[in-house]
Design a protein around this motif. Sequence first.
Motif, PDB file in Angstrom:
ATOM      1  N   VAL A  14       0.840  -1.202   0.000  1.00 47.04           N
ATOM      2  CA  VAL A  14       0.000   0.000   0.000  1.00 47.04           C
ATOM      3  C   VAL A  14       0.880   1.260   0.000  1.00 47.04           C
ATOM      4  N   GLU A  33      10.461   3.321   6.256  1.00 46.33           N
ATOM      5  CA  GLU A  33      10.092   1.936   6.564  1.00 46.33           C
ATOM      6  C   GLU A  33      11.014   1.430   7.671  1.00 46.33           C
ATOM      7  N   LYS A  34      10.426   0.805   8.682  1.00 46.23           N
ATOM      8  CA  LYS A  34      11.252   0.378   9.830  1.00 46.23           C
ATOM      9  C   LYS A  34      12.119  -0.838   9.513  1.00 46.23           C
ATOM     10  N   SER A  43       2.420  -7.860   3.271  1.00 46.48           N
ATOM     11  CA  SER A  43       2.433  -7.832   1.805  1.00 46.48           C
ATOM     12  C   SER A  43       3.205  -8.984   1.177  1.00 46.48           C
ATOM     13  N   ASN A  46       0.810 -13.499   2.151  1.00 47.28           N
ATOM     14  CA  ASN A  46      -0.616 -13.566   1.804  1.00 47.28           C
ATOM     15  C   ASN A  46      -0.823 -14.561   0.669  1.00 47.28           C
ATOM     16  N   VAL A  49      -3.643 -13.458  -4.269  1.00 50.97           N
ATOM     17  CA  VAL A  49      -4.809 -13.583  -5.155  1.00 50.97           C
ATOM     18  C   VAL A  49      -5.291 -12.190  -5.575  1.00 50.97           C
ATOM     19  N   VAL A 172       9.324   5.109  12.801  1.00 50.21           N
ATOM     20  CA  VAL A 172       8.658   6.263  13.404  1.00 50.21           C
ATOM     21  C   VAL A 172       8.290   5.906  14.840  1.00 50.21           C
ATOM     22  N   TYR A 230      -0.748 -21.426   6.374  1.00 47.65           N
ATOM     23  CA  TYR A 230      -0.880 -22.142   5.097  1.00 47.65           C
ATOM     24  C   TYR A 230      -0.233 -23.519   5.188  1.00 47.65           C
ATOM     25  N   ILE A 345      -6.328  -2.360   6.558  1.00 53.72           N
ATOM     26  CA  ILE A 345      -6.190  -2.759   5.142  1.00 53.72           C
ATOM     27  C   ILE A 345      -5.829  -4.248   5.097  1.00 53.72           C
ATOM     28  N   GLU A 346      -6.836  -5.036   5.396  1.00 52.58           N
ATOM     29  CA  GLU A 346      -6.689  -6.500   5.275  1.00 52.58           C
ATOM     30  C   GLU A 346      -7.081  -6.883   3.842  1.00 52.58           C
ATOM     31  N   GLY A 349      -6.577  -6.027   0.255  1.00 51.04           N
ATOM     32  CA  GLY A 349      -5.678  -4.880   0.170  1.00 51.04           C
ATOM     33  C   GLY A 349      -4.638  -4.977  -0.935  1.00 51.04           C
ATOM     34  N   LEU A 350      -4.149  -6.215  -1.188  1.00 55.66           N
ATOM     35  CA  LEU A 350      -3.170  -6.390  -2.271  1.00 55.66           C
ATOM     36  C   LEU A 350      -3.839  -6.075  -3.621  1.00 55.66           C
ATOM     37  N   THR A 351      -5.005  -6.661  -3.829  1.00 56.10           N
ATOM     38  CA  THR A 351      -5.752  -6.415  -5.075  1.00 56.10           C
ATOM     39  C   THR A 351      -6.040  -4.929  -5.255  1.00 56.10           C
TER      40      THR A 351
END
Length: 366
Positions: A14, A33-34, A43, A46, A49, A172, A230, A345-346, A349-351
């Motif tokens: 995202v 980004e940490k 990200s 998952n 899909v 942050v 999985y 943003i579950e 969210g990728l789509t």
Amino acid sequence: MEQVDILIIGAGVVGLAVAKELSENYEDVVVVEKEASFGRHTSSRNSEVIHSGIYYPQHTLKADLCVKGGELLYYFLEENEIPFKNCGKLVVANNDDELEEIYKLKANGELNGVEGLKVISSSDCKKLEPKVIAEYALQVPSTGIVDSHKLMQKLENIAEDNGVFIVYNMQVISIKCLKKEYLVKFSNGELFKAAKVINCAGLFSDKVAEMVGINVEKEDLKLHWCKGEYYKSSKITDINHLIYPVPDPKGIFLGIHLTINLQGEVRFGPNAYYVNELNYGMDESHKSEFLEAIQKYLPISENEIHLDDCGIRAKLQKEGDGFRDFYIKEETQKGYPNFINCIGIESPGLTSCLAIAKKVNSLINT
Ligand SMILES: Cc1cc2nc3c(=O)[nH]c(=O)nc-3n(C[C@H](O)[C@H](O)[C@H](O)COP(=O)(O)OP(=O)(O)OC[C@H]3O[C@@H](n4cnc5c(N)ncnc54)[C@H](O)[C@@H]3O)c2cc1C
């Protein structure tokens, strides 16, 4: 002290999609980004899909951004030669109640603008997927799979080519709202002043909102982490579609489903259970839940699946809650102008990442 116009917190899919989008409209954009590189959390943990948008209530952000985001994503993947496959999916029904549910999903998907949905019979299912047990199935042609790592790599490349600075190992730890800007402090002691802040911190996006002063408990924006594991199978081959059970309408996930990756390897999952810690460790304690769920649509024995991987969902929906939408808002009303939160943003969210990025762009006050 660094002075920046737009500061994006988080380099998951995202944050990177937002960086790419904003880099086309603004000159001074920085991502912090940490971790040491992009996509170290949800990200890259998952199902990869590209969802169609059949599940979410009409006119919600999840429905709208999934359908729009899916279209944008297919175009972007094609244009940038990122590996993907529009393989389609089958939601299988093996009794009357499930048949009713797939008709409801079809009607809901059509309201959301998903095209090509069709309920097919057992014999048509057999032609498409000979190994799968299905009396009926909802065929969803727009579903697909994508290489999420290559997608993020490309988003990062385009953003950087457009002048975005992406700084890793920058966590942050506090944000202070000044009159016209935000003072952001990092764990290494550095300070940035930013005119606009965009919170894309995934599992920690509620904590980042809290840093600026938002009472996430009161605003019902506290995240509830929900783990999904999985299993993999090397014994099962020659599956061409993603295979999903009918989801429990009151449930918290889509049901343990079968996905294939771009190499045709089969994976099952994710399951779903709430957790309190960020721990990607796994054990076999949920194996029987997997077997029971999978055996409803695919004959399989215990020794044909083995543990693979897991991810953690950033859910606004807590145990017992109904549907919760993505929360994507510019926070002037709460007293924080030019602070944009992306919380909860579950999936999908990728789509939806490219559509989320356009939505964020539209929320920026110029
Ligand atoms: C099991 C599972 C299966 C899923 N399957 C699918 C699917 O098939 N299709 C689909 O569309 N979606 C799916 N999703 C959802 C999708 O993966 C997420 O919606 C998406 O990855 C969220 O991206 P993000 O950038 O918001 O979060 P993240 O990828 O978690 O990125 C957030 C980033 O912010 C950084 N960060 C956090 N706090 C700070 C801080 N204080 N300072 C600096 N940086 C910080 C983190 O290190 C992280 O890199 C799935 C999710 C899970 C868990």
